[in-house]
Scaffold this motif. Structure first.
Motif, PDB file in Angstrom:
ATOM      1  N   ALA A  47       0.829  -1.210   0.000  1.00  0.00           N
ATOM      2  CA  ALA A  47       0.000   0.000   0.000  1.00  0.00           C
ATOM      3  C   ALA A  47       0.863   1.259   0.000  1.00  0.00           C
ATOM      4  N   ARG A  48       2.043   1.169   0.589  1.00  0.00           N
ATOM      5  CA  ARG A  48       2.917   2.337   0.726  1.00  0.00           C
ATOM      6  C   ARG A  48       4.080   2.348  -0.258  1.00  0.00           C
ATOM      7  N   GLN A  49       4.137   1.369  -1.175  1.00  0.00           N
ATOM      8  CA  GLN A  49       5.283   1.270  -2.090  1.00  0.00           C
ATOM      9  C   GLN A  49       4.844   0.951  -3.517  1.00  0.00           C
ATOM     10  N   LEU A  50       5.374   1.724  -4.445  1.00  0.00           N
ATOM     11  CA  LEU A  50       5.187   1.508  -5.876  1.00  0.00           C
ATOM     12  C   LEU A  50       6.555   1.165  -6.456  1.00  0.00           C
ATOM     13  N   ARG A  51       6.636   0.077  -7.216  1.00  0.00           N
ATOM     14  CA  ARG A  51       7.901  -0.331  -7.835  1.00  0.00           C
ATOM     15  C   ARG A  51       7.792  -0.131  -9.347  1.00  0.00           C
ATOM     16  N   LEU A  52       8.704   0.678  -9.867  1.00  0.00           N
ATOM     17  CA  LEU A  52       8.767   0.941 -11.298  1.00  0.00           C
ATOM     18  C   LEU A  52      10.025   0.291 -11.855  1.00  0.00           C
ATOM     19  N   ARG A  53       9.848  -0.592 -12.800  1.00  0.00           N
ATOM     20  CA  ARG A  53      10.985  -1.188 -13.501  1.00  0.00           C
ATOM     21  C   ARG A  53      11.209  -0.332 -14.739  1.00  0.00           C
ATOM     22  N   LEU A  54      12.438   0.151 -14.859  1.00  0.00           N
ATOM     23  CA  LEU A  54      12.768   1.151 -15.863  1.00  0.00           C
ATOM     24  C   LEU A  54      13.649   0.596 -16.964  1.00  0.00           C
ATOM     25  N   ASP A  55      13.667   1.289 -18.082  1.00  0.00           N
ATOM     26  CA  ASP A  55      14.655   1.051 -19.110  1.00  0.00           C
ATOM     27  C   ASP A  55      16.009   1.203 -18.425  1.00  0.00           C
ATOM     28  N   SER A  56      16.958   0.368 -18.739  1.00  0.00           N
ATOM     29  CA  SER A  56      18.224   0.367 -17.996  1.00  0.00           C
ATOM     30  C   SER A  56      19.294   1.288 -18.568  1.00  0.00           C
ATOM     31  N   ALA A  57      18.953   2.121 -19.525  1.00  0.00           N
ATOM     32  CA  ALA A  57      19.928   3.021 -20.136  1.00  0.00           C
ATOM     33  C   ALA A  57      20.510   3.998 -19.109  1.00  0.00           C
ATOM     34  N   THR A  58      21.757   4.351 -19.309  1.00  0.00           N
ATOM     35  CA  THR A  58      22.436   5.286 -18.410  1.00  0.00           C
ATOM     36  C   THR A  58      21.695   6.613 -18.337  1.00  0.00           C
ATOM     37  N   GLN A  59      21.197   7.103 -19.464  1.00  0.00           N
ATOM     38  CA  GLN A  59      20.470   8.374 -19.479  1.00  0.00           C
ATOM     39  C   GLN A  59      19.200   8.306 -18.630  1.00  0.00           C
ATOM     40  N   VAL A  60      18.526   7.169 -18.641  1.00  0.00           N
ATOM     41  CA  VAL A  60      17.324   6.997 -17.815  1.00  0.00           C
ATOM     42  C   VAL A  60      17.707   7.089 -16.343  1.00  0.00           C
ATOM     43  N   GLU A  61      18.793   6.449 -15.966  1.00  0.00           N
ATOM     44  CA  GLU A  61      19.241   6.504 -14.573  1.00  0.00           C
ATOM     45  C   GLU A  61      19.574   7.932 -14.168  1.00  0.00           C
ATOM     46  N   GLU A  62      20.275   8.652 -15.020  1.00  0.00           N
ATOM     47  CA  GLU A  62      20.624  10.042 -14.718  1.00  0.00           C
ATOM     48  C   GLU A  62      19.370  10.907 -14.576  1.00  0.00           C
ATOM     49  N   THR A  63      18.424  10.739 -15.474  1.00  0.00           N
ATOM     50  CA  THR A  63      17.178  11.501 -15.412  1.00  0.00           C
ATOM     51  C   THR A  63      16.403  11.155 -14.149  1.00  0.00           C
ATOM     52  N   ALA A  64      16.322   9.882 -13.824  1.00  0.00           N
ATOM     53  CA  ALA A  64      15.611   9.447 -12.612  1.00  0.00           C
ATOM     54  C   ALA A  64      16.244  10.049 -11.360  1.00  0.00           C
ATOM     55  N   ARG A  65      17.553  10.028 -11.279  1.00  0.00           N
ATOM     56  CA  ARG A  65      18.236  10.597 -10.099  1.00  0.00           C
ATOM     57  C   ARG A  65      17.963  12.093  -9.963  1.00  0.00           C
ATOM     58  N   GLU A  66      18.059  12.801 -11.067  1.00  0.00           N
ATOM     59  CA  GLU A  66      17.865  14.252 -11.039  1.00  0.00           C
ATOM     60  C   GLU A  66      16.416  14.608 -10.719  1.00  0.00           C
ATOM     61  N   LEU A  67      15.479  13.935 -11.356  1.00  0.00           N
ATOM     62  CA  LEU A  67      14.066  14.234 -11.152  1.00  0.00           C
ATOM     63  C   LEU A  67      13.611  13.878  -9.733  1.00  0.00           C
ATOM     64  N   THR A  68      14.023  12.741  -9.231  1.00  0.00           N
ATOM     65  CA  THR A  68      13.612  12.353  -7.877  1.00  0.00           C
ATOM     66  C   THR A  68      14.287  13.214  -6.808  1.00  0.00           C
ATOM     67  N   ALA A  69      15.485  13.663  -7.075  1.00  0.00           N
ATOM     68  CA  ALA A  69      16.139  14.564  -6.113  1.00  0.00           C
ATOM     69  C   ALA A  69      15.374  15.881  -6.011  1.00  0.00           C
ATOM     70  N   ARG A  70      14.971  16.421  -7.153  1.00  0.00           N
ATOM     71  CA  ARG A  70      14.199  17.665  -7.126  1.00  0.00           C
ATOM     72  C   ARG A  70      12.841  17.461  -6.476  1.00  0.00           C
ATOM     73  N   GLU A  71      12.202  16.313  -6.740  1.00  0.00           N
ATOM     74  CA  GLU A  71      10.890  16.045  -6.143  1.00  0.00           C
ATOM     75  C   GLU A  71      11.000  15.879  -4.630  1.00  0.00           C
ATOM     76  N   SER A  72      12.061  15.230  -4.172  1.00  0.00           N
ATOM     77  CA  SER A  72      12.268  15.053  -2.727  1.00  0.00           C
ATOM     78  C   SER A  72      12.444  16.379  -2.011  1.00  0.00           C
ATOM     79  N   SER A  73      12.991  17.365  -2.722  1.00  0.00           N
ATOM     80  CA  SER A  73      13.228  18.654  -2.079  1.00  0.00           C
ATOM     81  C   SER A  73      11.939  19.433  -1.842  1.00  0.00           C
ATOM     82  N   CYS A  74      10.877  19.144  -2.599  1.00  0.00           N
ATOM     83  CA  CYS A  74       9.627  19.882  -2.399  1.00  0.00           C
ATOM     84  C   CYS A  74       8.519  19.008  -1.805  1.00  0.00           C
ATOM     85  N   CYS A  75       8.643  17.716  -1.928  1.00  0.00           N
ATOM     86  CA  CYS A  75       7.677  16.770  -1.351  1.00  0.00           C
ATOM     87  C   CYS A  75       8.458  15.766  -0.523  1.00  0.00           C
ATOM     88  N   SER A  76       8.853  16.197   0.646  1.00  0.00           N
ATOM     89  CA  SER A  76       9.791  15.421   1.456  1.00  0.00           C
ATOM     90  C   SER A  76       9.218  14.113   1.984  1.00  0.00           C
TER      91      SER A  76
END
Length: 118
Positions: A47-76
């Motif tokens: 109920a408290r966890q969503l698991r997303l399996r992603l494309d494994s490309a390096t660019q996807v990982e970089e985008t995921a890290r950057e986007l989630t870091a920004r989201e964590s800063s406003c929705c802690s």
């Protein structure tokens, strides 16, 4: 989720979000692009966890890290864990405290809606 919710994301932007209202549509569009290009499967681990399996490309990982870091800063209340179970896989776990399960529900619905439009 209605088409209006898909467009505006109002269903999963909680009052606890500190991102300025004017910037929210841009962030939602970023998530929509990410969900559309990167998410291969989505499953509700609990109920408290969503698991997303992603494309494994390096660019996807970089985008995921950057986007989630920004989201964590406003929705802690979000916890994002990005990891590689093996060299060819990339997984993003999204967790919320019990009081924000409705936000995770709406996020899961949004992922599904974006993937269906793809």
């Amino acid at each position: 989720m209605s088409d209006q919710d898909i467009t505006t994301g109002s269903a999963w932007v909680p009052d606890a979000c500190t991102l300025p209202t004017a910037r929210r549509p841009l962030r939602l569009a970023e998530f929509d692009r990410f969900f559309g290009m990167a998410v291969r499967t989505a499953e509700r681990a609990s109920a408290r966890q969503l698991r997303l399996r992603l494309d494994s490309a390096t660019q996807v990982e970089e985008t995921a890290r950057e986007l989630t870091a920004r989201e964590s800063s406003c929705c802690s209340f979000f916890t994002f864990d990005l990891f590689r179970p093996d060299p060819a896989s990339l997984t993003l776990d999204v967790r919320v405290p019990v009081e924000h399960v409705d936000v995770l529900d709406a996020l899961a619905d949004r992922v599904s809606a974006v993937r269906r439009r793809r």
